[in-house]
Motif scaffolding. Structure first.
Motif, PDB file in Angstrom:
ATOM      1  N   GLU A 457     -59.315  56.516 -29.819  1.00 58.30           N
ATOM      2  CA  GLU A 457     -58.621  55.400 -29.426  1.00 58.30           C
ATOM      3  C   GLU A 457     -59.353  54.214 -29.601  1.00 58.30           C
ATOM      4  OE1 GLU A 457     -57.330  58.214 -25.270  1.00 58.30           O
ATOM      5  OE2 GLU A 457     -58.855  56.550 -25.120  1.00 58.30           O
ATOM      6  N   ASN A 458     -60.688  54.205 -29.524  1.00 60.58           N
ATOM      7  CA  ASN A 458     -61.506  53.045 -30.111  1.00 60.58           C
ATOM      8  C   ASN A 458     -61.452  52.603 -31.458  1.00 60.58           C
ATOM      9  OD1 ASN A 458     -62.684  52.839 -27.346  1.00 60.58           O
ATOM     10  ND2 ASN A 458     -64.559  53.797 -27.994  1.00 60.58           N
ATOM     11  N   VAL A 459     -61.159  53.643 -32.415  1.00 60.84           N
ATOM     12  CA  VAL A 459     -60.759  53.176 -33.643  1.00 60.84           C
ATOM     13  C   VAL A 459     -59.425  52.651 -33.716  1.00 60.84           C
ATOM     14  CG1 VAL A 459     -60.398  54.104 -35.870  1.00 60.84           C
ATOM     15  CG2 VAL A 459     -62.443  54.871 -34.586  1.00 60.84           C
ATOM     16  N   LEU A 460     -58.517  53.028 -32.991  1.00 58.42           N
ATOM     17  CA  LEU A 460     -56.911  52.555 -33.195  1.00 58.42           C
ATOM     18  C   LEU A 460     -57.036  51.098 -32.644  1.00 58.42           C
ATOM     19  CD1 LEU A 460     -55.124  55.857 -31.911  1.00 58.42           C
ATOM     20  CD2 LEU A 460     -55.043  54.708 -33.893  1.00 58.42           C
ATOM     21  N   VAL A 461     -57.626  50.709 -31.471  1.00 61.86           N
ATOM     22  CA  VAL A 461     -57.725  49.582 -30.936  1.00 61.86           C
ATOM     23  C   VAL A 461     -58.332  48.462 -31.889  1.00 61.86           C
ATOM     24  CG1 VAL A 461     -57.297  50.175 -28.585  1.00 61.86           C
ATOM     25  CG2 VAL A 461     -59.428  49.791 -29.352  1.00 61.86           C
ATOM     26  N   GLU A 462     -59.231  48.996 -32.691  1.00 59.74           N
ATOM     27  CA  GLU A 462     -59.796  47.963 -33.571  1.00 59.74           C
ATOM     28  C   GLU A 462     -58.749  47.594 -34.720  1.00 59.74           C
ATOM     29  OE1 GLU A 462     -63.131  50.120 -35.224  1.00 59.74           O
ATOM     30  OE2 GLU A 462     -64.376  49.953 -33.567  1.00 59.74           O
ATOM     31  N   THR A 494     -45.205  45.220 -36.581  1.00 56.45           N
ATOM     32  CA  THR A 494     -44.263  46.246 -36.874  1.00 56.45           C
ATOM     33  C   THR A 494     -44.997  47.313 -37.484  1.00 56.45           C
ATOM     34  OG1 THR A 494     -43.610  45.015 -39.167  1.00 56.45           O
ATOM     35  CG2 THR A 494     -42.055  44.425 -37.250  1.00 56.45           C
ATOM     36  N   VAL A 495     -46.418  47.375 -37.134  1.00 51.92           N
ATOM     37  CA  VAL A 495     -47.103  48.241 -37.919  1.00 51.92           C
ATOM     38  C   VAL A 495     -46.718  49.656 -37.749  1.00 51.92           C
ATOM     39  CG1 VAL A 495     -48.689  48.628 -35.834  1.00 51.92           C
ATOM     40  CG2 VAL A 495     -49.646  49.109 -38.337  1.00 51.92           C
ATOM     41  N   ASP A 496     -46.570  50.440 -38.603  1.00 48.83           N
ATOM     42  CA  ASP A 496     -46.085  51.866 -38.632  1.00 48.83           C
ATOM     43  C   ASP A 496     -46.979  52.886 -38.470  1.00 48.83           C
ATOM     44  OD1 ASP A 496     -47.051  52.396 -41.065  1.00 48.83           O
ATOM     45  OD2 ASP A 496     -45.051  52.045 -41.925  1.00 48.83           O
ATOM     46  N   ALA A 497     -46.582  54.077 -38.342  1.00 44.50           N
ATOM     47  CA  ALA A 497     -47.618  55.218 -37.938  1.00 44.50           C
ATOM     48  C   ALA A 497     -48.571  55.629 -39.099  1.00 44.50           C
ATOM     49  CB  ALA A 497     -46.844  56.392 -37.626  1.00 44.50           C
ATOM     50  N   GLU A 498     -48.013  55.513 -40.149  1.00 41.36           N
ATOM     51  CA  GLU A 498     -48.966  55.814 -41.478  1.00 41.36           C
ATOM     52  C   GLU A 498     -49.923  55.026 -41.432  1.00 41.36           C
ATOM     53  OE1 GLU A 498     -50.565  58.511 -43.872  1.00 41.36           O
ATOM     54  OE2 GLU A 498     -48.522  58.819 -42.723  1.00 41.36           O
ATOM     55  N   VAL A 499     -49.776  53.492 -41.427  1.00 40.87           N
ATOM     56  CA  VAL A 499     -50.805  52.705 -41.427  1.00 40.87           C
ATOM     57  C   VAL A 499     -51.915  52.848 -40.651  1.00 40.87           C
ATOM     58  CG1 VAL A 499     -51.384  50.269 -41.157  1.00 40.87           C
ATOM     59  CG2 VAL A 499     -49.343  50.913 -42.210  1.00 40.87           C
ATOM     60  N   ARG A 501     -52.522  55.900 -38.911  1.00 43.11           N
ATOM     61  CA  ARG A 501     -53.261  57.223 -39.343  1.00 43.11           C
ATOM     62  C   ARG A 501     -54.373  56.792 -40.687  1.00 43.11           C
ATOM     63  NH1 ARG A 501     -48.233  59.852 -38.010  1.00 43.11           N
ATOM     64  NH2 ARG A 501     -47.294  59.477 -40.226  1.00 43.11           N
ATOM     65  N   ASP A 502     -53.950  56.091 -41.523  1.00 43.50           N
ATOM     66  CA  ASP A 502     -54.819  55.679 -42.812  1.00 43.50           C
ATOM     67  C   ASP A 502     -55.869  54.903 -42.258  1.00 43.50           C
ATOM     68  OD1 ASP A 502     -53.440  56.713 -44.711  1.00 43.50           O
ATOM     69  OD2 ASP A 502     -52.229  54.855 -45.471  1.00 43.50           O
ATOM     70  N   HIS A 503     -55.719  54.084 -41.142  1.00 42.07           N
ATOM     71  CA  HIS A 503     -56.944  53.400 -40.442  1.00 42.07           C
ATOM     72  C   HIS A 503     -57.712  54.332 -39.914  1.00 42.07           C
ATOM     73  CE1 HIS A 503     -58.933  50.338 -38.171  1.00 42.07           C
ATOM     74  NE2 HIS A 503     -58.514  51.117 -37.126  1.00 42.07           N
ATOM     75  N   VAL A 504     -57.372  55.364 -39.322  1.00 40.97           N
ATOM     76  CA  VAL A 504     -58.359  56.318 -38.591  1.00 40.97           C
ATOM     77  C   VAL A 504     -58.907  56.990 -39.696  1.00 40.97           C
ATOM     78  CG1 VAL A 504     -58.547  58.378 -36.948  1.00 40.97           C
ATOM     79  CG2 VAL A 504     -56.896  56.452 -36.441  1.00 40.97           C
ATOM     80  N   ARG A 505     -58.196  57.497 -40.779  1.00 42.09           N
ATOM     81  CA  ARG A 505     -58.916  58.282 -41.612  1.00 42.09           C
ATOM     82  C   ARG A 505     -59.941  57.816 -42.441  1.00 42.09           C
ATOM     83  NH1 ARG A 505     -54.195  58.918 -44.127  1.00 42.09           N
ATOM     84  NH2 ARG A 505     -53.657  60.952 -42.857  1.00 42.09           N
ATOM     85  N   HIS A 506     -59.898  56.569 -42.535  1.00 40.34           N
ATOM     86  CA  HIS A 506     -60.848  55.510 -43.484  1.00 40.34           C
ATOM     87  C   HIS A 506     -62.189  55.770 -42.145  1.00 40.34           C
ATOM     88  CE1 HIS A 506     -57.704  53.476 -45.855  1.00 40.34           C
ATOM     89  NE2 HIS A 506     -58.294  54.600 -46.386  1.00 40.34           N
ATOM     90  N   ASP A 516     -49.511  62.886 -34.886  1.00 38.83           N
ATOM     91  CA  ASP A 516     -47.934  62.148 -34.005  1.00 38.83           C
ATOM     92  C   ASP A 516     -48.639  60.779 -33.691  1.00 38.83           C
ATOM     93  OD1 ASP A 516     -46.766  64.764 -34.801  1.00 38.83           O
ATOM     94  OD2 ASP A 516     -47.382  65.274 -32.495  1.00 38.83           O
ATOM     95  N   VAL A 517     -47.602  60.042 -33.802  1.00 41.59           N
ATOM     96  CA  VAL A 517     -47.924  58.650 -33.284  1.00 41.59           C
ATOM     97  C   VAL A 517     -46.766  58.223 -32.745  1.00 41.59           C
ATOM     98  CG1 VAL A 517     -48.516  56.151 -33.748  1.00 41.59           C
ATOM     99  CG2 VAL A 517     -49.627  57.875 -35.130  1.00 41.59           C
ATOM    100  N   GLU A 518     -46.625  57.755 -31.275  1.00 41.21           N
ATOM    101  CA  GLU A 518     -45.608  57.312 -30.715  1.00 41.21           C
ATOM    102  C   GLU A 518     -45.701  55.708 -30.235  1.00 41.21           C
ATOM    103  OE1 GLU A 518     -42.954  58.314 -26.529  1.00 41.21           O
ATOM    104  OE2 GLU A 518     -43.880  59.823 -27.743  1.00 41.21           O
ATOM    105  N   PHE A 519     -44.782  55.059 -30.548  1.00 42.76           N
ATOM    106  CA  PHE A 519     -44.939  53.486 -30.127  1.00 42.76           C
ATOM    107  C   PHE A 519     -44.375  53.477 -28.730  1.00 42.76           C
ATOM    108  CE2 PHE A 519     -45.564  53.333 -34.729  1.00 42.76           C
ATOM    109  CZ  PHE A 519     -46.648  52.740 -34.666  1.00 42.76           C
ATOM    110  N   VAL A 520     -45.087  52.989 -27.740  1.00 38.05           N
ATOM    111  CA  VAL A 520     -44.439  52.539 -26.494  1.00 38.05           C
ATOM    112  C   VAL A 520     -44.813  51.117 -25.856  1.00 38.05           C
ATOM    113  CG1 VAL A 520     -44.799  54.997 -25.690  1.00 38.05           C
ATOM    114  CG2 VAL A 520     -46.760  53.277 -25.308  1.00 38.05           C
TER     115      VAL A 520
END
Length: 537
Positions: A457-462, A494-499, A501-506, A516-520
């Motif tokens: 979660e911390n990486v995603l919100v960065e 409009t950021v998408d799920a693959e972007v 996932r790449d952000h976390v992967r790095h 899985d990434v769901e936008f809410v």
């Protein structure tokens, strides 16, 4: 005396001396008027930390502003006299030690007067969560044998199944047949009451995210316990504190009692509003702000133009607690407000455990810091063995002068070596700073690898396009569980799920990348900002 007992006594004496030093720096030891200090000790021991502190503040500065809410200013003297009258009125109506008094109120003068009057009667107060549903409220009040219920008009429909006498603390219309606190006060004498046989104390409730909330009594009254906060948070006598965090929560009530002990003006608002918070800080020159992380985020999300309209330069302390403070959010706050953010970690059961000062945060964003004076923190593995090495995750156990001694139903938390489990897991870094890695019951095992959601979660919100994120485990035929992220985009993104996932992967290992990434639109949270992961599942 045995050597171990001698060592314990010496250690306790050293802590006491250090505690007095901390209280002196905060202005709570009135040198050279030590007689005032003795009066404070006596009042606190007789009436408890809240009502006792109010009596002292009313004596020292009767005409100073003690409380500000949406109905205006109340001086310390007015708070003292009106709570005297309320206590007398209730006493005449049969409220006495042994009666359990519950409050379901937002933050305003009615709640404060109730707490003060109960302290003067020696009656325990059960602090109900304004976010609870009707079944939770009913179950708790029946279990705790509530005899008197004080509530705001807006909650009336939730209380039909709860027995006992009722009093309205705040009403926006004609209250009808239910008497109000003002009615009781108007018909009563406001002279001081005799001290009760013992202070009533408080019963705090756990969040109830896993079932019926549990009651955690907090009877401690020693002024020396204030040192646990003041050791690492530079609050001072006679200042002003703005409360965004609700007073029914451990964070809010602990800081409220400390503000009263310091003779500070307490600024309250019934419902949190980010811009009104800034306006209140500027108008009352508040030096401290008490928040949960989601409130801090809402303030920062107002944007630079709105933030610039209000002079918040008086702030020396932003006290953040109640749920995890993400590194990205803490860093944003530091850029806007300067080095004033204090990240506090604790729980309903253990009270304060650690505090990250601005200096700690600058060194290690995301840390919850070190234990203050009088607290101990240790990590243990699954075999209850002490973990002494840095960067090794273990279960967090805490010892504190403010810790509870068990729930009202007789149950308690796991304990080792006199320390109580918080239910969290964490690790220390090489400098001895604590980091919380997650809840021990939230760990996700995916393909044999352990993952704690907070790290992902911390990486995603960065990511600049992400406002909030929550990660859970969902069933997977191949891996047992896989990671699913729920993401709230920033406005216009409009950021998408693959972007993502790449952000976390790095940044993190492959097995920590959400499949899985769901936008809410928003994440489900309770009143203190904790994500309701059960609702996501």
């Amino acid at each position: 005396m045995r050597p171990s007992l001698l060592a314990d006594a010496a250690s306790a004496a050293v802590r006491t001396v250090r505690s007095i030093g901390v209280l002196y720096r905060a202005g709570l030891v009135p040198v050279p008027r030590l007689d005032e200090g003795i009066r404070s000790l006596i009042a606190t021991r007789r009436y408890g930390p809240l009502a006792g502190s109010l009596r002292i503040a009313a004596r020292r500065a009767p005409h100073a502003a003690g409380l500000v809410d949406e109905r205006g200013v109340m001086t310390f003297s007015q708070l003292d006299l009106r709570s005297n009258a309320l206590a007398r009125g209730w006493s005449q109506r049969g409220v006495r030690p042994g009666t359990t008094l519950a409050v379901l109120c937002r933050d305003h003068r009615g709640l404060v007067l109730t707490l003060l009057a109960a302290g003067k009667l020696g009656v325990p107060v059960l602090l109900l969560n304004t976010g609870f549903a009707k079944p939770q409220l009913t179950d708790v009040c029946v279990r705790e044998k509530v005899g008197v219920l004080v509530h705001d008009e807006e909650f009336t429909d939730l209380l039909s199944d709860i027995p006992g006498d009722r009093y309205l603390a705040w009403a926006d219309s004609d209250p009808g047949a239910v008497p109000s606190l003002d009615d009781v006060i108007a018909g009563s004498d406001d002279h001081p009451l005799p001290a009760p046989a013992k202070p009533g104390g408080f019963v705090l409730l756990t969040s109830g995210t896993t079932g019926t909330p549990k009651g955690a009594p907090r009877p401690k009254v020693s002024p020396l316990h204030s040192a646990e906060f003041l050791d690492r948070i530079p609050l001072r006598v006679g200042e002003a504190t703005y409360f965004g965090a609700p007073l029914f929560h451990a964070t809010g009530i602990s800081q409220f009692m400390l503000s009263c002990a310091l003779g500070c003006t307490v600024v309250l608002r019934r419902k949190f509003d980010p811009e009104e918070t800034l306006r209140g800080i500027a108008e009352h020159r508040c030096t401290a702000l008490v928040l949960v992380p989601t409130m801090l985020q809402r303030i920062l999300d107002l944007g630079p133009d709105v933030l610039a309209r209000y002079d918040t330069s008086s702030l020396r302390v932003i006290f953040v607690a109640g749920s995890a403070l993400a590194p990205e959010l803490g860093n944003r706050a530091r850029e806007v407000f300067g080095d004033v953010v204090h990240n506090v970690y604790g729980s309903t059961e253990v009270a304060v455990a650690t505090v990250a000062t601005p200096r700690d945060w600058a060194r290690a964003p995301g840390t919850v810091g070190r234990p203050p004076l009088g607290c101990r923190v240790a990590l243990y593995d699954e075999q209850d063995r002490r973990i002494d090495r840095p960067y090794v995750t273990g279960r967090v156990f805490v010892g504190s002068g403010l810790a509870f001694t068990g729930y009202t139903d007789g149950r308690t938390k796991d304990a080792i070596d006199g320390l109580i489990a918080t239910g969290d897991v964490g690790h220390f870094d090489a400098d001895g700073l604590l980091f919380i890695d997650g809840r021990d019951d939230e760990m996700i095992v995916s393909g044999g690898e352990n993952v704690y959601p907070v790290e992902v979660e911390n990486v995603l919100v960065e990511h600049p396009d992400v406002r909030e994120a929550a990660v859970i485990g969902v069933p997977d035929d191949e891996f047992g569980q896989r990671l699913k992220a729920f993401v709230v985009r920033r406005d216009g993104s409009t950021v998408d799920a693959e972007v993502l996932r790449d952000h976390v992967r790095h940044t993190l290992a492959r097995f920590k990348v959400p499949r899985d990434v769901e936008f809410v639109d928003e994440l489900p949270r309770n009143s203190t900002g904790k994500v309701l992961r059960g609702a996501l599942k």
